[in-house]
Design a protein around this motif. Structure first.
Motif, PDB file in Angstrom:
ATOM      1  N   SER A  72       1.621  -1.324   0.215  1.00 15.93           N
ATOM      2  CA  SER A  72       0.170  -0.307   0.297  1.00 15.93           C
ATOM      3  C   SER A  72       0.935   1.032   0.237  1.00 15.93           C
ATOM      4  N   THR A 127      -3.583   4.439  -7.027  1.00 17.12           N
ATOM      5  CA  THR A 127      -3.162   4.816  -5.565  1.00 17.12           C
ATOM      6  C   THR A 127      -3.495   3.611  -4.684  1.00 17.12           C
ATOM      7  N   ARG A 135      -7.321  -4.752   3.125  1.00 14.35           N
ATOM      8  CA  ARG A 135      -6.801  -4.016   2.563  1.00 14.35           C
ATOM      9  C   ARG A 135      -6.158  -4.908   0.905  1.00 14.35           C
ATOM     10  N   GLN A 155     -20.891   4.110  -2.037  1.00  9.01           N
ATOM     11  CA  GLN A 155     -22.000   3.919  -1.403  1.00  9.01           C
ATOM     12  C   GLN A 155     -22.832   4.185  -2.435  1.00  9.01           C
ATOM     13  N   ARG A 184     -10.722  -1.178  -3.865  1.00 12.14           N
ATOM     14  CA  ARG A 184     -10.451  -1.001  -2.349  1.00 12.14           C
ATOM     15  C   ARG A 184     -11.889  -2.280  -1.614  1.00 12.14           C
ATOM     16  N   PHE A 230     -11.442  -1.687   2.204  1.00 17.69           N
ATOM     17  CA  PHE A 230     -11.034  -1.359   3.124  1.00 17.69           C
ATOM     18  C   PHE A 230     -12.696  -1.437   4.734  1.00 17.69           C
ATOM     19  N   GLY A 245     -15.839  -1.516   6.292  1.00 21.24           N
ATOM     20  CA  GLY A 245     -17.043  -0.946   6.242  1.00 21.24           C
ATOM     21  C   GLY A 245     -17.032  -0.105   5.261  1.00 21.24           C
ATOM     22  N   LYS A 246     -16.389  -0.567   4.117  1.00 24.46           N
ATOM     23  CA  LYS A 246     -16.376   1.087   2.897  1.00 24.46           C
ATOM     24  C   LYS A 246     -17.257   0.466   2.809  1.00 24.46           C
TER      25      LYS A 246
END
Lengths: 173, 416
Positions: free
Chosen positions: B186, B217, B276, B364, B382, B384, B386-387
């Motif tokens: 990362s 990214t 991740r 979301q 991604r 992560f 809870g994303k």
């Protein structure tokens, strides 16, 4: 003129075992559940609300305090909220091993001083009630004047933006 | 001294001396904001520059993609704030019917080889796929860019990566991308530009180039840049109607801070496990784990080629009982082509739910989030915690997503 000597209590952002936490992303700093908040003054209470062990940080911290963080702090999204929440709490500066590229810009542009320090003296900082950070030289001193660490000084442009009170107070050259 | 690709682009857009570590003032060809942070840009602009105009409305855009059309009143409000500002200033809005802003900028020819583009999307460096410098920024930065058409930027160092060998289907550009994210980690390219070379890279079609650049990214990079390819030129010429672009290439004596070499001859389909994006494994290691939801789309894998591949795999078959397959094309143009060529019909018949173009679940948006314990396979970038909801998210290629949807468990496309 904004001060270039920042004085405050050091907060070393570590996990339960006392190790610096790396890769704290913007969702852990300021969760996307609160993105609809547009008043910066309201953002302080959500700082670190999604970082295990640090949920009560906003109640404990005082204006002028200084954060010490691990690698790649502020990775992830471009949300300005993740900077504004610390400004709202009056955080004086953030010293980190490294920062996410977008986060670094956002902080500089908002006038929140960031310093890069490849080796954070975790234990030593934990014993100190106060430190003084010199943004121009990068020196971090104990109250008795002893140099605890030397961070990379802020860049000229970052200092220029900081002194102006943020990017929006400047005109391009 | 020779220059890297990003140094070439910067030198053409700045009067300052361009060298790694130096801060320069950079002219911006495109300044954009999306519905996420767009209203904050407007608020900052109005407060800092009351009554003033943007530097150039023809180079300034809004692109609505996060929550399109809005399914919360807060987003609807924010989009309308942007529209009102756009009318006052004469700015074009790519509205909620357009699709993912970064892709729209490429399709519309606004991001072209050598261009400089900023916006509020942290994956805007995806524009490296067309040889442009794209950069996601916060709302303060973008308000300044709207007003002055330029910004300050610290010239990054560049890492040069050479990929040796070729892989074969069902290994795909997403697997190559995940392979590099896993190798670099990362922060493997934190604050740096990356150039990626090799026979396999030069063979990528435009969709593959987009996939590869979209995850710069996740390596911490400022952006990823590739050599030009046939697929690139076909795309750029269609988007711009122009044939006269010179693609920014690195000088033979360009200086790199790091040079890395990898071999992908034996590459297998890869998958990212929670929590991740650099937690990369071979699909075969995780085969058999239950899957509840499969999402195909995002700026990483929402192109026509990605979704058509899923349709080809599912043609004449059904997704496993109980599995929800969600599909969101990246843009209106992609959606229209899939519709007219009846690939959406194939997906419908296989049991998919299909939605209009947007960032969908990644932001979301509108194709549903996961509940606790709901295992999601996503072609996004991604995962992560809870994303995209409370459930665990795995990241994989469209081929792996389709194979797994068929069996209701993580399945390598090698089994098809």
């Amino acid at each position: 003129m904004k001060p270039t000597l920042i004085r405050g209590k050091p907060w070393v952002i570590t996990d339960a075992e006392g190790r610096l936490i790396d890769d704290i992303d913007t969702d852990q700093i300021y969760h996307n559940a609160y993105l609809a908040v547009t008043d910066p003054a309201e953002m302080g209470k959500y700082a670190f609300s999604n970082l295990a062990g640090w949920e009560d940080f906003p109640e404990k911290v005082r204006p002028g305090d200084i954060l010490f963080v691990g690698e790649n702090f502020g990775a992830g999204s471009s949300r300005q909220h993740a900077v504004d929440c610390f400004l709202a709490l009056g955080i004086g500066a953030i010293v980190g091993k490294s920062f996410g590229a977008i986060y670094k810009r956002n902080a500089i542009n908002s006038g929140l001083p960031l310093l890069e320090l490849p080796a954070i003296p975790v234990k030593e900082l934990g014993d100190l009630e106060q430190v003084v950070v010199d943004l121009e030289t990068g020196e971090i001193k104990a109250p008795d004047g002893r140099v605890v660490a030397r961070a990379k000084p802020m860049s000229e442009v970052a200092l220029e933006i900081y002194r102006a009170g943020g990017l929006l107070q400047l005109r391009p050259r | 001294m020779g220059r890297t690709i990003i140094e070439k682009i910067f030198a053409a857009h700045s009067e300052d001396e361009v060298a790694p570590g130096k801060v320069i003032w950079l002219e911006l060809d495109v300044r954009s904001a999306r519905d996420f942070a767009g209203a904050n840009v407007v608020k900052r602009f109005r407060a800092a520059y009351p009554g003033e105009r943007v530097a150039d409305p023809k180079k300034t855009f809004f692109t609505f993609d996060c929550n399109a059309p809005a399914n919360t009143i807060a987003y609807a409000q924010n989009q309308q704030v942007c529209r009102v500002f756009a009318r006052e200033q004469g700015i074009k809005v790519y509205d909620v019917d357009s699709g993912i802003g970064s892709h729209v900028l490429m399709e519309e020819g606004l991001a072209f080889p050598g261009a400089t583009v900023v916006g509020t999307d942290s994956h805007l460096n995806i524009l490296g796929a067309v040889g442009a410098f794209g950069q996601g920024m916060g709302d303060v930065d973008i308000a300044f860019a709207f007003r002055y058409g330029k910004t300050w930027f610290e010239v990054p160092h560049t890492t040069r990566i050479v990929v040796r060998g070729r892989y074969e289907y069902p290994v795909t550009p997403k697997d190559l991308t995940l392979f590099l994210v896993g190798k670099l980690g990362s922060r493997g390219a934190l604050g740096r530009a990356v150039e990626i070379y090799g026979e396999q890279v030069e063979a990528l079609d435009m969709a593959g180039r987009i996939t590869l650049c979209s995850m710069a990214t996740e390596m911490g990079a400022i952006g990823a840049f590739l050599p030009p390819s046939e697929g690139l030129w076909a795309f750029v010429e269609e988007a711009t109607g122009r044939h006269d672009f010179s693609y920014p290439t690195a000088d033979p004596d360009a200086e790199y801070i790091q040079e890395l070499e990898f071999d992908v001859s034996d590459l297998k389909p890869l998958i990212v496990a929670p929590p991740r994006p650099d937690n990369v494994h071979e699909v075969s290691e995780l085969e058999g784990e239950r899957v509840d939801t499969v999402f195909v789309g995002s700026c990483t894998n929402g192109r026509y080629e990605d979704i058509r591949l899923v349709a080809e795999i599912l043609k004449g078959r059904k997704v496993a009982k109980g599995v929800i397959l969600k599909v969101a094309p990246a843009t209106r143009r992609v959606w229209g082509r899939l519709l007219k060529e009846r690939w959406l019909e194939v997906l419908h018949d296989a049991g998919a739910v299909i939605t209009h173009p947007s960032c969908a679940g990644c932001a979301q948006g509108q194709i549903g989030m996961t509940g606790e314990g709901e295992v999601q396979l996503s072609t996004g970038n991604r995962n992560f915690p809870g994303k995209q909801g409370k459930g665990p998210t795995y990241l994989c290629s469209p081929a792996t997503a389709a194979a797994s949807a068929l069996f209701g468990k993580i399945t390598s496309p090698e089994r098809l």
